[in-house]
Enzyme design. Structure first.
Site, PDB file in Angstrom:
ATOM      1  CD  GLU A 217      -3.018   0.695   2.297  1.00  0.00           C
ATOM      2  OE1 GLU A 217      -4.039   0.136   1.870  1.00  0.00           O
ATOM      3  OE2 GLU A 217      -2.828   0.945   3.502  1.00  0.00           O
TER       4      GLU A 217
ATOM      5  CE  LYS B 277      -1.379   3.297   6.132  1.00  0.00           C
ATOM      6  NZ  LYS B 277      -2.154   2.461   7.084  1.00  0.00           N
TER       7      LYS B 277
ATOM      8  CE  LYS C 230      -7.546  -0.071   2.973  1.00  0.00           C
ATOM      9  NZ  LYS C 230      -6.196   0.005   3.546  1.00  0.00           N
TER      10      LYS C 230
ATOM     11  CD  GLU D  36     -11.192  -3.143   5.878  1.00  0.00           C
ATOM     12  OE1 GLU D  36     -10.292  -2.915   5.048  1.00  0.00           O
ATOM     13  OE2 GLU D  36     -11.537  -2.323   6.748  1.00  0.00           O
TER      14      GLU D  36
ATOM     15  CD  GLU E 136      -8.220  -5.770   4.360  1.00  0.00           C
ATOM     16  OE1 GLU E 136      -8.886  -6.154   3.399  1.00  0.00           O
ATOM     17  OE2 GLU E 136      -8.556  -4.795   5.073  1.00  0.00           O
ATOM     18  CB  SER E 137      -4.194  -3.724   9.362  1.00  0.00           C
ATOM     19  OG  SER E 137      -4.835  -2.932   8.397  1.00  0.00           O
TER      20      SER E 137
END
Length: 260
Positions: A55, A57, A117, A166, A217-218
């Site tokens: 990503e 960001k 996103k 998500e 994710e994350s």
């Protein structure tokens, strides 16, 4: 109000303002609107690639500015060269310092799938995603009803887009298992308070049907975590902050991949 509530409230204003300037009909005439999207599933399952969705960001509500030095094109090219299966680009301006221009810039240098996103609440944002070069759109269950997920994913499919849904818990997963969704991402970050726990991915993996690409994710910062998540059934891993906080995100991904 949670941060997510504030973001969604702002999105309603943004969509209204954007529609007043450019209609969906006008977006459909943009050059990129007619391009055929890359397949997220094919790219994630390609043995030559890593399964990682890396990503771009610049900032986040929880961390503030993460990286406002590296350009979009240099970062995403570096990610692609390092073996990323797809690229995620934040387009939210107020909370993440992103823009649709970032999406367009990424598209111009990529030959792998590109995710917009964004906090999508309206069909208009999906048309925007297509017009600016996205292959994938994100639908966040925490800010949509089941009916909205169905309606928005259906619309995305009419444009040839891939859909990543998500979720954060089993309640959000149930009722959203539509054929128009290609991938289900388990966000380890709680969007209401931004706390992070990989337990969410471990808890939900077997509750997601194998017909979907499974994305964690994350909160992923260790190659060992990728190995563990792969062993329990995840095909893909969305990682942003871990690479963006370095001076050379593409190189950081390359070094990370060597350890998987």
């Amino acid at each position: 109000m949670t941060i997510l509530d504030k973001i969604v409230e702002r999105k309603r204003v943004e969509v209204s303002e954007a529609q007043a300037k450019v209609s969906i009909e006008e977006l459909s005439e943009y050059t990129l609107f007619s391009r055929t999207c890359y397949s997220l599933k094919e790219s994630v399952l390609d043995p030559q690639r890593t399964g990682i969705i890396s990503e771009y960001k610049r900032a986040s509500p929880s961390k503030g500015v993460i990286n406002n030095i590296n350009t979009v094109s240099e970062v995403v090219k570096g990610y692609q060269n390092a073996g990323a299966s797809a690229i995620s680009v934040l387009t939210d301006a107020d909370f993440f310092q992103g823009s649709l221009k970032d999406l367009e810039e990424a598209r111009s240098v990529l030959t792998i799938p590109l995710l917009r996103k964004e906090f999508i609440i309206d069909k208009y944002q999906i048309a925007e995603a297509k017009a600016y070069g996205a292959d994938i759109i994100l639908l966040i269950a925490a800010c949509l009803t089941n009916e909205e997920v169905s309606e928005l994913s259906n619309y995305a499919k009419t444009l040839g887009l891939n859909v990543l849904l998500e979720v954060h818990n089993e309640e959000e997963l149930k009722g959203n298992l539509f054929d128009t969704v290609d991938a289900i991402g388990v966000n380890n970050r709680n969007l209401k308070d931004f706390s992070v726990s990989l337990a969410h991915s471990y808890d939900l993996v077997n509750k997601i049907p194998d017909t979907y690409i499974k994305v964690s994710e994350s909160g992923i910062s260790d190659p060992q975590t990728i190995r563990e998540l792969k062993s329990i059934g995840y095909n893909s891993f969305l990682i942003g902050e871990n690479f963006m906080k370095t001076t050379d995100p593409g190189k950081a991904l390359l070094e990370f991949v060597k350890e998987i």
